[in-house]
Design an enzyme around this catalytic site. Sequence first.
Site, PDB file in Angstrom:
ATOM      1  N   ASP A  90      17.241  -5.489 -58.817  1.00  0.00           N
ATOM      2  CA  ASP A  90      16.542  -4.522 -59.660  1.00  0.00           C
ATOM      3  C   ASP A  90      16.839  -3.070 -59.264  1.00  0.00           C
ATOM      4  OD1 ASP A  90      15.148  -4.653 -57.287  1.00  0.00           O
ATOM      5  OD2 ASP A  90      13.178  -4.484 -58.215  1.00  0.00           O
ATOM      6  N   GLU A  91      17.665  -2.861 -58.242  1.00  0.00           N
ATOM      7  CA  GLU A  91      18.078  -1.524 -57.831  1.00  0.00           C
ATOM      8  C   GLU A  91      19.518  -1.295 -58.252  1.00  0.00           C
ATOM      9  OE1 GLU A  91      17.164  -0.566 -53.768  1.00  0.00           O
ATOM     10  OE2 GLU A  91      15.481  -1.946 -53.776  1.00  0.00           O
TER      11      GLU A  91
END
Length: 111
Positions: A90-91
Amino acid sequence: MEFCPTCGNFLQYELPHMGRPARFFCPTCPYVCQIEAKVKIKKKQRLVKKEASLVIPEKDTENMPKIDVPCPNCSHGKAAFQQHQIRKADEGPTTFYKCLNEKCGHQWSGD
């Protein structure tokens, strides 16, 4: 977290009661582990921060995309780059740059 050496279950904590010290016990077998009042440090180990080396082989820069970005080492205006996902999904990916100045060749990373 402690686990039972006999059956592998998660040990539960039991508060001290009527002079008996606190302890860990297994809910499925008769294993009991007394908790000592003092903490024992078995071994001290000094943590050493290692220098990360970013390696983009010289021959790979020919096929890599180029970007106009100043090198923090020599201020040359062009660099080759690659992106890699090195953290959680998710980064965003981390971008690795390599200066295209033949005398410099400095490598650095940025987000």
